[in-house]
Design a protein around this motif. Structure first.
Motif, PDB file in Angstrom:
ATOM      1  N   ASN A   2       9.060  64.664  19.489  1.00  0.00           N
ATOM      2  CA  ASN A   2       9.805  64.634  18.230  1.00  0.00           C
ATOM      3  C   ASN A   2      10.798  65.778  18.187  1.00  0.00           C
ATOM      4  OD1 ASN A   2       8.277  62.485  17.363  1.00  0.00           O
ATOM      5  ND2 ASN A   2       7.087  63.662  15.872  1.00  0.00           N
TER       6      ASN A   2
ATOM      7  N   THR B 108      12.695  67.739  15.037  1.00  0.00           N
ATOM      8  CA  THR B 108      12.788  67.824  13.586  1.00  0.00           C
ATOM      9  C   THR B 108      13.551  69.078  13.188  1.00  0.00           C
ATOM     10  OG1 THR B 108      10.834  69.171  13.172  1.00  0.00           O
ATOM     11  CG2 THR B 108      10.461  66.826  13.530  1.00  0.00           C
TER      12      THR B 108
ATOM     13  N   THR C 232      14.470  65.063   6.068  1.00  0.00           N
ATOM     14  CA  THR C 232      13.035  64.908   5.954  1.00  0.00           C
ATOM     15  C   THR C 232      12.731  63.750   5.014  1.00  0.00           C
ATOM     16  OG1 THR C 232      12.725  67.268   6.252  1.00  0.00           O
ATOM     17  CG2 THR C 232      10.877  66.036   5.366  1.00  0.00           C
TER      18      THR C 232
ATOM     19  N   PHE D 230       5.913  64.715  10.106  1.00  0.00           N
ATOM     20  CA  PHE D 230       6.857  65.379  10.997  1.00  0.00           C
ATOM     21  C   PHE D 230       6.545  66.860  11.169  1.00  0.00           C
ATOM     22  CE2 PHE D 230       8.864  61.892   8.685  1.00  0.00           C
ATOM     23  CZ  PHE D 230       8.862  60.983   9.732  1.00  0.00           C
TER      24      PHE D 230
ATOM     25  N   TYR E 195      15.375  58.004  11.640  1.00  0.00           N
ATOM     26  CA  TYR E 195      15.327  58.591  12.981  1.00  0.00           C
ATOM     27  C   TYR E 195      16.124  57.727  13.955  1.00  0.00           C
ATOM     28  CZ  TYR E 195      11.833  54.947  13.970  1.00  0.00           C
ATOM     29  OH  TYR E 195      11.206  53.746  14.129  1.00  0.00           O
TER      30      TYR E 195
ATOM     31  N   PHE F 220      14.763  63.034  14.402  1.00  0.00           N
ATOM     32  CA  PHE F 220      14.906  62.907  12.956  1.00  0.00           C
ATOM     33  C   PHE F 220      16.203  63.537  12.447  1.00  0.00           C
ATOM     34  CE2 PHE F 220      10.383  62.441  13.741  1.00  0.00           C
ATOM     35  CZ  PHE F 220      10.109  61.292  13.016  1.00  0.00           C
TER      36      PHE F 220
END
Length: 532
Positions: A399, A401, A434, A457, A511, A524
Motif C-alpha cells: 500500500n 498512503t 483518506t 489504511f 485508489y 491511495f
C-alpha cells in the motif's frame, strides 16, 4: 454490606439498573457490529498473545472461555459480560460508600459511561479484558477498610494486581478512585485520619505496581510491549508526557472546543467549586485545602504512571480514569442520600450530565459503522481487483498512503497531538486521500471527546487482515508500508507510481492499483492517472 432480605432486593435492583444503563450506552457499538483495530488480526489468526503484552489474566480468561489457546469471535457476548461484571463491582462500591440508588446510579455510572471508555468497549475481544480490568480496579477500592489490617492491604493488592494483569492502564483508575475514596473519608473524618487513610492506599498501589514491574521482567514481553513498558525519569521528558497526555485527557471537558465537551467542563468546574465550598462550610479550612489537594491528585491520576513511560500509548483506551472525575463532581453535587423531593435541581443537572456521554456513544457508534462499511467495501474491491489483475497467480502487495505512523509508535517529540488531524479533507483538486464517509467525517471533525482514524489504511498489517476477511487469495503476500523487504522494497513501489511503469492498472474512486511483474501497488494517492 447487603445482609438483610431488603438489602438484597436493593442490591438486585441497583445491579439491574446499572446493567440496563450500560447496555443502552453500549448499544450503538453492538448494533454497528464493529470490527475494531486488533479484532481484525485476531479474527483471522485466532490468536491473542496477551501474555506477551504483560496481561496474563487476559490470556487465561480466553483460554477458559474457549478451552484452548485459540480464540473465536463471540461478540457481543464479550461486551455484555463486560458490563455485567462492571454493574456488579459498582453495586458493591456503592454499598461500601453508603449511597442510595439515586446517588449510585447518577454518580458512579460515569466510571463506565465515559466517552473515552467507548474505545475499550468497542473491541470484540478486548472489551471483556478491559472491562475486567476496570472492574478489578473498582473492587480494589470496594474492599472494606474501616478497620485497616494486613488482610485489607493483601486484598487490595490482590485486586489491583488482577486489574494490572488484565490491562495496565487500569492503574490510572485505581489512583483516581483513591482520590475519590479519600474525599469521602475526609467528609466523614478528620484531616489527620484521612491523611493516614490516603497513605495506606498509596502504599498498596505502589506495592502493586512494583510487584507487577517484577512480574513483567520475568515474562518475555514482545518488542511492542517492551517499548511501551520502558520507564524514564528525566524531568523534562516527564513534564512533556504529562502536558500532552493531560491535554488529550481533558479534551473530553472542552479544552479543545466542542460545545457538549465545554458543557461537561463547565459542569465539572462548578461542581468542584461547590464541593470545596461544602468542605469549607461543614469541615473548615484545613479540610477544604486537603480536598483541593485530592482534586489535584485526581487530575494527575488521569495520566497516572503513563507519564513515566518512554513511549506512552496516546489513545482513548489508555485514559480510562476520565469518568472518575465526573463521578466525583456529581457525587458531591447531589450527595450520598439525595431524594427527588429535596434535591430536584441537582438531580436534574446530574441526569442531564449523564445523558451527554450517551450522545457521544451514539455518534461514535454511527461513525465507526459508516467507516467500517466503507472499509469493507474498499477491501472487497481490492480483493477482486488483485485476483483479476493477477489472474489468480502469486503476487506481493504494497500500500502507498499519506498517513503518519500510528500514535502509539511515535515519541512525544514527534507526535501531532490533535487526534482529528488524522482525517484529511478535500484539497484544492477535490481529491480526498483518506476514505472517510461524510457523516463520519462530520462527527469526528466536530467532536473532541471521541476521535478515530480509518483503520483499513494503517501503515501496519490491518489492511491485509481486512482483505483476508474479504477472501484475499492465499498466494498473495502483503508487506506493511513501514517495513522493508528485499523482494519488493518501498522504493520500488514509489518508482512504479512515479514513473507510471506498470503492466496493468485498475482505477477506482479511492485508489489506483498497479501491477508490474508479480508486484502490486495499491496507491491511495492515485498519482499516476494515465496508462502508458
Amino acid at each position: 454490606m447487603f445482609s438483610s432480605l431488603q438489602d438484597n432486593k436493593i442490591f438486585i435492583q441497583r445491579f439491574l439498573t446499572f446493567f440496563v444503563i450500560f447496555f443502552i450506552f453500549v448499544y450503538s457499538i453492538l448494533h454497528g457490529n464493529i470490527f475494531y483495530f486488533d479484532d481484525i488480526p485476531r479474527e483471522i489468526r485466532h490468536k491473542i498473545y496477551f501474555i506477551h503484552d504483560g496481561r496474563i489474566l487476559s490470556e487465561l480468561l480466553y483460554i477458559l472461555l474457549d478451552a484452548s489457546q485459540s480464540i473465536y469471535d463471540i461478540s457481543p457476548l464479550t461486551q455484555l459480560l463486560s458490563i455485567l461484571i462492571l454493574s456488579f463491582s459498582l453495586t458493591i462500591l456503592s454499598a461500601k460508600w453508603k449511597m442510595n440508588t439515586i446517588s449510585a446510579i447518577l454518580s458512579l455510572s460515569f466510571i463506565v459511561c465515559s466517552p473515552y471508555f467507548l474505545q475499550n468497549l468497542s473491541y470484540r475481544f478486548d472489551s471483556l479484558t478491559m472491562g475486567s480490568a476496570l472492574s478489578c480496579a473498582i473492587l480494589s477500592i470496594a474492599v472494606k477498610d474501616e478497620n485497616w489490617s494486613a488482610k485489607t492491604t493483601l486484598y487490595k493488592i490482590f485486586w489491583s494486581l488482577c486489574a494490572l494483569n488484565f490491562y495496565q492502564s487500569s492503574a490510572n483508575v485505581i489512583l483516581s478512585l483513591i482520590a475519590f475514596s479519600s474525599l469521602i473519608k475526609l467528609y466523614n473524618s478528620s484531616p489527620r485520619i484521612t491523611f493516614s487513610y490516603f497513605n495506606r492506599n498509596m502504599i498498596f498501589i505502589i506495592s502493586s505496581l512494583l510487584l507487577y514491574k517484577i512480574e513483567s521482567k520475568i515474562i518475555h514481553l514482545q518488542i511492542y510491549a517492551q517499548e511501551h513498558a520502558r520507564t524514564i525519569f528525566k524531568p523534562l521528558y516527564i513534564i512533556k508526557n504529562l502536558f500532552h497526555l493531560s491535554e488529550n485527557a481533558l479534551s473530553e471537558f472542552g479544552i479543545k472546543g466542542g460545545h457538549l465537551e465545554e458543557i461537561l467542563g463547565i459542569i465539572l468546574t462548578i461542581s468542584f467549586i461547590r464541593m470545596l465550598h461544602i468542605f469549607y462550610k461543614n469541615r473548615g479550612t484545613n479540610s477544604m485545602m486537603m480536598a483541593f489537594g485530592f482534586l489535584v491528585f485526581a487530575f494527575f491520576s488521569l495520566t497516572g504512571p503513563l507519564i513515566l513511560l518512554y513511549h506512552p500509548v496516546y489513545s482513548m483506551r489508555t485514559l480510562m480514569a476520565n469518568g472518575v472525575l465526573l463521578s466525583i463532581a456529581i457525587f458531591f453535587n447531589i450527595g450520598p442520600q439525595p431524594t427527588l423531593y429535596k434535591n430536584k435541581i441537582s438531580i436534574a443537572i446530574a441526569t442531564y450530565t449523564l445523558f451527554i456521554p450517551f450522545i457521544f456513544s451514539y455518534l461514535w457508534g454511527n461513525a465507526l459503522h459508516d467507516i467500517q462499511e466503507m472499509n469493507m467495501d474498499i477491501a472487497s474491491k481490492i480483493v477482486e481487483d488483485v485476483y483479476s489483475i493477477s489472474d489468480g497467480r502469486p503476487v506481493i502487495i504494497r500500500n502507498l498512503t499519506h498517513h503518519q505512523p500510528p500514535l502509539g509508535y511515535k515519541t512525544p517529540h514527534d507526535i501531532d497531538y490533535s487526534f482529528n488531524s488524522m482525517i484529511h479533507f478535500q484539497d484544492s483538486t477535490g481529491i480526498i486521500d483518506t476514505p472517510v464517509p461524510p457523516i463520519a467525517k462530520s462527527i469526528l471533525h466536530h467532536r473532541r471527546a471521541i476521535a478515530e482514524r480509518d483503520f483499513l489504511f494503517r501503515e501496519w498489517d490491518f489492511s491485509y487482515f481486512l482483505m483476508k476477511m474479504k477472501g484475499l487469495q492465499d498466494n498473495a503476500a502483503f508487506i506493511p508500508e513501514l517495513l522493508e523487504n528485499s523482494e519488493f522494497s518501498k522504493q520500488e513501489a514509489l518508482n512504479i507510481r512515479a514513473s507510471c511503469s506498470y503492466d496493468a492498472i485498475i482505477k477506482r474512486r479511492f485508489y489506483n492499483l498497479y501491477k508490474r511483474d508479480n508486484h502490486i501497488v495499491v496507491d491511495f494517492h492515485r498519482e499516476c492517472p494515465h496508462q502508458p
